[in-house]
Design a protein around this motif. Structure first.
Motif, mmCIF file in Angstrom:
data_model
loop_
_atom_site.group_PDB
_atom_site.id
_atom_site.type_symbol
_atom_site.label_atom_id
_atom_site.label_comp_id
_atom_site.label_asym_id
_atom_site.label_seq_id
_atom_site.Cartn_x
_atom_site.Cartn_y
_atom_site.Cartn_z
ATOM 1 N N GLU A 263 0.825 -1.209 0.000
ATOM 2 C CA GLU A 263 0.000 0.000 0.000
ATOM 3 C C GLU A 263 0.858 1.258 0.000
ATOM 4 O O GLU A 263 0.454 2.303 -0.516
ATOM 5 C CB GLU A 263 -0.935 0.004 1.216
ATOM 6 C CG GLU A 263 -2.006 -1.087 1.168
ATOM 7 C CD GLU A 263 -2.973 -0.992 2.321
ATOM 8 O OE1 GLU A 263 -2.882 -0.027 3.112
ATOM 9 O OE2 GLU A 263 -3.830 -1.885 2.440
ATOM 10 N N GLU A 264 2.026 1.163 0.603
ATOM 11 C CA GLU A 264 2.947 2.293 0.696
ATOM 12 C C GLU A 264 4.341 1.756 0.987
ATOM 13 O O GLU A 264 4.497 0.593 1.382
ATOM 14 C CB GLU A 264 2.518 3.255 1.809
ATOM 15 C CG GLU A 264 2.518 2.615 3.199
ATOM 16 C CD GLU A 264 2.128 3.590 4.296
ATOM 17 O OE1 GLU A 264 2.066 4.798 4.034
ATOM 18 O OE2 GLU A 264 1.894 3.132 5.434
ATOM 19 N N PRO A 265 5.387 2.560 0.810
ATOM 20 C CA PRO A 265 6.732 2.098 1.161
ATOM 21 C C PRO A 265 6.817 1.748 2.643
ATOM 22 O O PRO A 265 6.183 2.397 3.497
ATOM 23 C CB PRO A 265 7.613 3.316 0.833
ATOM 24 C CG PRO A 265 6.828 4.108 -0.149
ATOM 25 C CD PRO A 265 5.390 3.912 0.229
ATOM 26 N N GLY A 266 7.601 0.745 2.962
ATOM 27 C CA GLY A 266 7.764 0.332 4.354
ATOM 28 C C GLY A 266 8.396 1.405 5.212
ATOM 29 O O GLY A 266 8.167 1.463 6.424
ATOM 30 N N SER A 271 8.665 5.315 9.828
ATOM 31 C CA SER A 271 8.625 6.723 10.239
ATOM 32 C C SER A 271 7.521 6.964 11.253
ATOM 33 O O SER A 271 7.732 7.574 12.304
ATOM 34 C CB SER A 271 8.406 7.628 9.025
ATOM 35 O OG SER A 271 9.440 7.479 8.085
ATOM 36 N N ARG A 272 6.324 6.478 10.937
ATOM 37 C CA ARG A 272 5.200 6.679 11.856
ATOM 38 C C ARG A 272 5.407 5.913 13.156
ATOM 39 O O ARG A 272 5.078 6.402 14.242
ATOM 40 C CB ARG A 272 3.890 6.243 11.192
ATOM 41 C CG ARG A 272 3.390 7.210 10.132
ATOM 42 C CD ARG A 272 1.930 6.942 9.791
ATOM 43 N NE ARG A 272 1.762 5.623 9.196
ATOM 44 C CZ ARG A 272 1.844 5.389 7.887
ATOM 45 N NH1 ARG A 272 2.110 6.375 7.043
ATOM 46 N NH2 ARG A 272 1.665 4.176 7.417
ATOM 47 N N SER A 273 5.958 4.705 13.056
ATOM 48 C CA SER A 273 6.191 3.897 14.259
ATOM 49 C C SER A 273 7.242 4.548 15.156
ATOM 50 O O SER A 273 7.123 4.519 16.383
ATOM 51 C CB SER A 273 6.636 2.484 13.866
ATOM 52 O OG SER A 273 5.632 1.822 13.123
ATOM 53 N N ALA A 274 8.271 5.143 14.539
ATOM 54 C CA ALA A 274 9.295 5.847 15.318
ATOM 55 C C ALA A 274 8.692 7.039 16.034
ATOM 56 O O ALA A 274 9.010 7.323 17.197
ATOM 57 C CB ALA A 274 10.427 6.310 14.395
ATOM 58 N N TYR A 275 7.797 7.731 15.363
ATOM 59 C CA TYR A 275 7.099 8.888 15.935
ATOM 60 C C TYR A 275 6.300 8.460 17.168
ATOM 61 O O TYR A 275 6.346 9.092 18.226
ATOM 62 C CB TYR A 275 6.179 9.463 14.869
ATOM 63 C CG TYR A 275 5.740 10.893 15.072
ATOM 64 C CD1 TYR A 275 6.634 11.944 14.912
ATOM 65 C CD2 TYR A 275 4.419 11.198 15.368
ATOM 66 C CE1 TYR A 275 6.226 13.261 15.048
ATOM 67 C CE2 TYR A 275 3.997 12.506 15.509
ATOM 68 C CZ TYR A 275 4.913 13.545 15.350
ATOM 69 O OH TYR A 275 4.503 14.843 15.494
ATOM 70 N N GLU A 276 5.567 7.354 17.024
ATOM 71 C CA GLU A 276 4.771 6.829 18.139
ATOM 72 C C GLU A 276 5.675 6.335 19.265
ATOM 73 O O GLU A 276 5.359 6.496 20.454
ATOM 74 C CB GLU A 276 3.885 5.684 17.645
ATOM 75 C CG GLU A 276 2.805 6.121 16.657
ATOM 76 C CD GLU A 276 2.135 4.948 15.971
ATOM 77 O OE1 GLU A 276 2.453 3.789 16.325
ATOM 78 O OE2 GLU A 276 1.305 5.179 15.072
ATOM 79 N N LEU A 277 6.797 5.740 18.888
ATOM 80 C CA LEU A 277 7.732 5.193 19.873
ATOM 81 C C LEU A 277 8.275 6.289 20.790
ATOM 82 O O LEU A 277 8.512 6.072 21.974
ATOM 83 C CB LEU A 277 8.886 4.513 19.130
ATOM 84 C CG LEU A 277 9.773 3.538 19.896
ATOM 85 C CD1 LEU A 277 8.965 2.346 20.390
ATOM 86 C CD2 LEU A 277 10.924 3.065 19.020
#
Length: 364
Positions: A263-266, A271-277
């Protein structure tokens, strides 16, 4: 914000290839240990569809997304806690980051040398954990020695910290990272203040081959089962695919990853997971000149959120005008929002929420 995620793992697991894809910074990626000798710092954009939707309405001159700093750290080997390989440098670098992206190799390829001779992501993770735990034990032992001397005064805070360190030492000695000791807000604060390496939040990235990107493989299934009690997120990425995507012209990337069934690049997911982390949230400013996403730590109050734009905004803070994101999307103009009574006026104690559209009023 100054907050950073550090990419860690054993040599040759795909860290630098992934870092290159994330940042296009050109870090050296080579088929031998310690290709990364100095930490490479990059800035990655955090994709946010809300920013595009706001820009479609406001039609600004420019759109500015939010970002996260990523540090690519030299590969670790057994004995790092005692200075083996680049161990001292690795541990010093990881101490400086706020969260960890731990890359493990979960693909078989005879052409890519593994530092331990075979592919086993669980073993690789345990090597890193063991070295960090050993260093944490060293850190906590030294701290406890100092606290025992101070505890003779009967200071309750000193006694409380000493008791905590004695408990977490037993936890570490059993081979468990400090982050798995966290059960509530109080223990989370104690772990954070202890500055233990294994207390940092972690995201596991399994680097897989192209065929395993959707469903995983035997390596990833075993790994996910092994970390199920750590309360950590695990994602599957093919660093090879991400590298190919990052080298394509912008207009060809969408067609390429869709052809792979993605659906999109991994890297967007990372990036989003790092932001949440890092426990970060986004607020927006919207105007004719610029639509911009701003990064704050979850729980930040309005004056401190304003300071992210300029420190003078916090010093002279009067109030904030706040529009909820969905109201802006629905009503499509500030005038319509005001007419509908959907703009609120908030003071110094207002906690900014993810997605808020903010306008700050302040004295110079």
């Amino acid at each position: 914000m100054g907050l950073q995620c550090g990419i860690v793992g054993l040599p040759n697991v795909g860290k630098s290839t992934l870092f290159n894809a994330l940042t296009s910074a050109g870090a050296l990626a080579a088929n031998y240990p310690f290709a990364t000798k100095d930490p490479n710092l990059g800035v990655i954009t955090v994709p946010d569809l809300r920013l595009n939707e706001l820009a479609a309405i406001a039609k600004p001159q420019r759109v500015v997304p939010t970002t996260v700093d990523i540090l690519d750290i030299a590969g670790l080997i057994k004995g790092a806690s005692k200075g083996e390989g680049l161990g001292n440098q690795f541990l010093a670098n990881i101490r400086e980051v706020d969260a960890i992206i731990h890359v493990v190799r979960a693909f078989d390829d005879d052409n890519v040398v593994h530092v331990d001779g075979s592919v086993n992501p669980i073993r690789d993770k345990e090597i890193v954990d063991t070295e960090l735990i050993l260093k944490d034990l060293e850190t906590s032992d030294k701290r406890m020695d100092r606290l025992r001397k101070q505890s003779k005064s009967g200071d309750k805070e000193v006694l409380r910290e000493l008791e905590f360190l004695e408990q977490i030492n037993k936890h570490l000695e059993s081979g468990k990272p400090a982050r798995s000791f966290i059960t509530d807000a109080d223990s989370a604060l104690l772990v954070k203040n202890s500055q233990l390496l294994t207390g940092k939040p972690v995201l596991y990235v399994c680097n897989v081959d192209e065929a395993s990107i959707h469903t995983g493989n035997a390596h990833t299934k075993a790994f996910i089962d092994a970390v199920k009690n750590e309360n950590a997120k695990v994602i599957l990425i093919s660093a090879g695919i991400e590298a190919e995507i990052s080298e394509l012209p912008e207009e060809e990337r969408s067609e390429f990853f869709k052809s792979m069934g993605l659906e999109e690049p991994g890297v967007n997911l990372i990036s989003r997971s790092a932001y949440e982390l890092l426990d970060l949230v986004t607020y927006f400013t919207v105007g004719e000149k610029e639509v911009r996403a701003w990064t704050i730590v979850k729980g930040t109050k309005a004056p401190q959120a304003a300071a992210v734009i300029h420190t003078d905004f916090e010093k002279g803070f009067i109030r904030a005008e706040v529009i909820q994101y969905q109201d802006y999307i629905t009503l499509k103009s500030e005038a319509a929002i005001k007419s509908a009574g959907k703009m609120s006026t908030e003071g110094k104690e207002y906690v900014v929420k993810d997605g808020d559209i903010m306008h700050f009023l302040f004295n110079v």
